[in-house]
Design a protein around this motif. Structure first.
Motif, mmCIF file in Angstrom:
data_model
loop_
_atom_site.group_PDB
_atom_site.id
_atom_site.type_symbol
_atom_site.label_atom_id
_atom_site.label_comp_id
_atom_site.label_asym_id
_atom_site.label_seq_id
_atom_site.Cartn_x
_atom_site.Cartn_y
_atom_site.Cartn_z
ATOM 1 N N SER A 17 23.545 -21.116 -28.053
ATOM 2 C CA SER A 17 24.512 -20.580 -27.298
ATOM 3 C C SER A 17 24.677 -18.549 -27.570
ATOM 4 N N ALA A 18 24.428 -18.187 -29.127
ATOM 5 C CA ALA A 18 24.095 -17.039 -30.033
ATOM 6 C C ALA A 18 23.497 -16.090 -28.853
ATOM 7 N N MET A 19 22.208 -16.308 -28.068
ATOM 8 C CA MET A 19 20.904 -16.215 -27.452
ATOM 9 C C MET A 19 22.146 -15.283 -26.749
ATOM 10 N N ALA A 20 22.644 -14.804 -25.578
ATOM 11 C CA ALA A 20 23.303 -14.014 -25.052
ATOM 12 C C ALA A 20 23.755 -13.388 -25.399
ATOM 13 N N LEU A 21 24.900 -14.113 -26.852
ATOM 14 C CA LEU A 21 25.882 -12.297 -27.324
ATOM 15 C C LEU A 21 24.627 -11.561 -27.858
ATOM 16 N N PHE A 22 23.639 -12.079 -28.397
ATOM 17 C CA PHE A 22 23.364 -11.235 -29.148
ATOM 18 C C PHE A 22 22.019 -10.293 -27.897
ATOM 19 N N ASP A 23 21.972 -11.062 -27.038
ATOM 20 C CA ASP A 23 21.475 -9.950 -26.109
ATOM 21 C C ASP A 23 22.390 -9.240 -25.342
ATOM 22 N N ALA A 24 23.092 -9.370 -25.511
ATOM 23 C CA ALA A 24 24.541 -8.230 -25.080
ATOM 24 C C ALA A 24 24.960 -7.162 -25.670
ATOM 25 N N MET A 25 24.665 -7.320 -26.957
ATOM 26 C CA MET A 25 25.034 -5.647 -27.770
ATOM 27 C C MET A 25 23.413 -5.808 -28.097
ATOM 28 N N ALA B 92 10.123 -20.860 -24.623
ATOM 29 C CA ALA B 92 10.933 -20.764 -23.820
ATOM 30 C C ALA B 92 10.668 -21.222 -22.075
ATOM 31 N N SER B 93 10.506 -22.093 -22.228
ATOM 32 C CA SER B 93 10.802 -23.181 -20.802
ATOM 33 C C SER B 93 12.030 -23.135 -21.017
ATOM 34 N N ASP B 94 12.762 -23.246 -21.906
ATOM 35 C CA ASP B 94 14.368 -23.566 -22.332
ATOM 36 C C ASP B 94 15.303 -23.027 -21.724
ATOM 37 N N TRP B 95 14.973 -21.589 -22.047
ATOM 38 C CA TRP B 95 16.082 -20.227 -22.391
ATOM 39 C C TRP B 95 16.076 -20.417 -20.067
ATOM 40 N N TYR B 96 17.538 -19.994 -20.188
ATOM 41 C CA TYR B 96 17.518 -19.535 -19.490
ATOM 42 C C TYR B 96 18.003 -18.074 -19.221
ATOM 43 N N ILE B 97 18.506 -17.358 -19.730
ATOM 44 C CA ILE B 97 18.391 -15.755 -20.564
ATOM 45 C C ILE B 97 17.027 -15.233 -20.334
ATOM 46 N N LYS C 166 11.578 -13.917 -21.653
ATOM 47 C CA LYS C 166 9.781 -12.442 -21.623
ATOM 48 C C LYS C 166 10.151 -12.174 -23.358
ATOM 49 N N ALA C 167 10.923 -12.353 -23.939
ATOM 50 C CA ALA C 167 10.276 -12.117 -25.600
ATOM 51 C C ALA C 167 9.703 -13.195 -26.134
ATOM 52 N N MET C 168 9.802 -14.394 -25.896
ATOM 53 C CA MET C 168 9.709 -15.300 -26.219
ATOM 54 C C MET C 168 8.015 -15.697 -25.331
ATOM 55 N N GLU C 169 7.719 -15.152 -24.487
ATOM 56 C CA GLU C 169 6.335 -14.602 -23.504
ATOM 57 C C GLU C 169 5.242 -14.295 -23.864
ATOM 58 N N ASP C 170 5.914 -12.578 -24.382
ATOM 59 C CA ASP C 170 5.482 -11.932 -25.278
ATOM 60 C C ASP C 170 5.031 -12.201 -26.404
ATOM 61 N N GLY C 171 5.315 -12.998 -27.084
ATOM 62 C CA GLY C 171 4.898 -13.346 -28.869
ATOM 63 C C GLY C 171 5.842 -12.075 -29.507
ATOM 64 N N LYS C 172 7.398 -12.024 -28.684
ATOM 65 C CA LYS C 172 7.585 -11.276 -29.937
ATOM 66 C C LYS C 172 9.097 -12.071 -30.714
ATOM 67 N N ILE C 173 9.368 -13.556 -30.025
ATOM 68 C CA ILE C 173 9.666 -14.697 -30.491
ATOM 69 C C ILE C 173 9.211 -15.816 -30.645
ATOM 70 N N LEU C 174 9.194 -16.282 -31.653
ATOM 71 C CA LEU C 174 8.296 -17.461 -32.004
ATOM 72 C C LEU C 174 9.133 -18.491 -31.712
ATOM 73 N N GLY D 1 24.813 -26.334 -13.847
ATOM 74 C CA GLY D 1 24.070 -25.937 -14.172
ATOM 75 C C GLY D 1 23.524 -26.158 -15.673
ATOM 76 N N LYS D 2 22.105 -26.190 -15.646
ATOM 77 C CA LYS D 2 21.495 -26.790 -16.920
ATOM 78 C C LYS D 2 22.069 -25.365 -17.757
ATOM 79 N N SER D 3 21.986 -23.836 -17.096
ATOM 80 C CA SER D 3 22.310 -23.429 -18.060
ATOM 81 C C SER D 3 23.385 -22.813 -18.582
ATOM 82 N N LEU D 4 24.361 -22.901 -18.283
ATOM 83 C CA LEU D 4 26.362 -23.436 -18.557
ATOM 84 C C LEU D 4 26.802 -22.956 -19.997
ATOM 85 N N TYR D 5 25.830 -23.641 -20.518
ATOM 86 C CA TYR D 5 26.372 -23.958 -22.347
ATOM 87 C C TYR D 5 25.534 -22.991 -22.536
ATOM 88 N N GLN D 6 24.133 -22.341 -22.608
ATOM 89 C CA GLN D 6 23.420 -20.937 -22.932
ATOM 90 C C GLN D 6 24.777 -19.821 -22.601
#
Length: 401
Positions: free
Chosen positions: A126-134, A147-152, A157-165, A365-370
């Protein structure tokens, strides 16, 4: 490197001894007590006159962060860039600026976070969207979700690019990766409280653990305002304030929704047949209220824990929610339901519910909690549901037929 390798071996040995509760060869740093300092100082910020800043030897207090809705934490500022993040009824974290040292006589119960924090393991989704927002995703190096679990989009993309593991889910982190990637902070959800040994093992690697308790907030904006706690860690307070003020305006624009008097039950069904609803003081009932509805459980509390989730037997849920005007199935936790048959398969009693008979069953939807960054969208969705509005304008809800 040898020191950290030794600690990893300690942790691995500890996993073998979990059944006995022992962690061989490692010191235990996970403690429940929290020091509030030896003295207090009255804060000076307008709107924060009730707050008291802990006195920390060697540091001079300056001000307290202004919070409008969040009640679960406070941030106290001291000269030379030091900050104390106080998570109520949990721990205190001293944020030490880059190039500075922690005070010599700092209370051992206060957890030290050394800036810059650039290799965070984020298991609290639930914190990922907040980090993204700032614009703070660069500080996150590892994720507890794939990566497949993220709706953000930016996180995916950061995971697909290898920036987040992917470093393993919260209950089974990859300890070796945490070490190899120089993890400087693990941010966990309250789910970690169900696996305390995992938290202890992370801390035995000299990695501080921060537990996100935003889900305990009673107002939807209180949950969103936790962005300010993370902003304090990253020195992004200005960006967080701008974002939060915008979200406050969004919610403010929805306050004129008329009360429809229609009742709503918000729930999901466990695999054991129990029904999980939200306590009456939770942020979800508040959203329903703002949207013009009435939460069907008006005086419901969790008497077993501080969690906002309350388990009811199917019979208890039936007795109260049978005549609810609307049912909203919470698929952000459970799998979505796509038909009334999916719902009645969980219990035949659902066929007798007023909302089922009238075609007023909805699902999230599944994305709500994020989506902690757009809480106003769910309020709008609920209002559209209550007023037979345009379903194509909904973000999270869809009708179940």
């Amino acid at each position: 490197m040898k020191k950290r390798t030794y600690r990893l071996l300690c942790v691995l040995a500890g996993t073998v001894l979990l059944v006995t509760g022992a962690l061989t060869g490692c010191s235990t740093s996970g403690k429940s007590g929290v020091s509030k300092g030896d003295g207090i100082q009255q804060t000076e910020e307008a709107g924060a006159t009730e707050k008291h800043a802990p006195k920390i030897d060697g540091l001079e207090y300056e001000k307290t962060m202004k919070l409008k809705y969040a009640t679960g934490f406070d941030v106290y500022y001291y000269k030379e860039g030091y900050k104390l993040l106080d998570v109520h009824e949990d721990r205190q974290y001293l944020i030490v600026p880059e190039g500075k040292k922690k005070p010599a006589d700092l209370d051992k119960e206060i957890v030290v976070l050394k800036q810059p924090l650039e290799h965070i393991y984020l298991a609290a989704t639930s914190a990922m969207a907040l980090f993204d927002a700032m614009d703070g995703l660069d500080s996150i190096r590892m994720s507890g979700a794939q990566a497949s679990d993220w709706y953000i989009d930016h996180a995916k993309k950061a995971m697909e690019d290898g920036k987040i593991l992917f470093a393993g889910k919260y209950s089974e982190p990859d300890y070796e990766m945490l070490i190899d990637e120089d993890c400087d902070l693990a941010i966990e959800s309250t789910m970690i409280l169900h696996t305390p040994k995992v938290q202890e093992m992370i801390e035995d690697l000299d990695i501080p653990v921060f537990i996100d308790r935003s889900s305990y907030e009673s107002h939807p904006l209180g949950r969103t305002e936790w962005i300010k706690a993370y902003a304090a860690m990253l020195n992004k307070e200005d960006a967080a304030d701008t974002f939060f003020d915008t979200q406050t305006e969004v919610i403010g624009s929805l306050k004129d929704f008329k009360n429809t008097g229609k009742t709503v039950a918000y729930f999901f069904v466990n695999t054991d047949g129990t029904v999980v609803v939200r306590s009456s003081s939770d942020y979800i009932p508040k959203m329903i209220d703002i949207a013009g509805g009435k939460y069907i459980f008006q005086d419901l509390k969790n008497t077993k824990s501080k969690s906002a989730s309350v388990e009811l037997s199917m019979e208890e849920f039936y007795a109260k929610a049978k005549n609810a005007d609307y049912l909203i199935y919470n698929a952000s936790i459970d799998s979505p339901i796509n038909s009334i048959a999916d719902l009645t398969a969980k219990s035949e009693l659902f066929a007798d519910f007023k909302a089922v008979k009238n075609g007023n069953v909805w699902c999230t939807g599944k994305s709500l909690y994020q989506a902690t960054d757009i809480v106003g969208n769910l309020i709008t969705d609920i209002n559209l549901m209550l007023t037979d509005g345009d379903e194509s304008g909904m973000t999270f809800l869809y009708r179940v037929k």
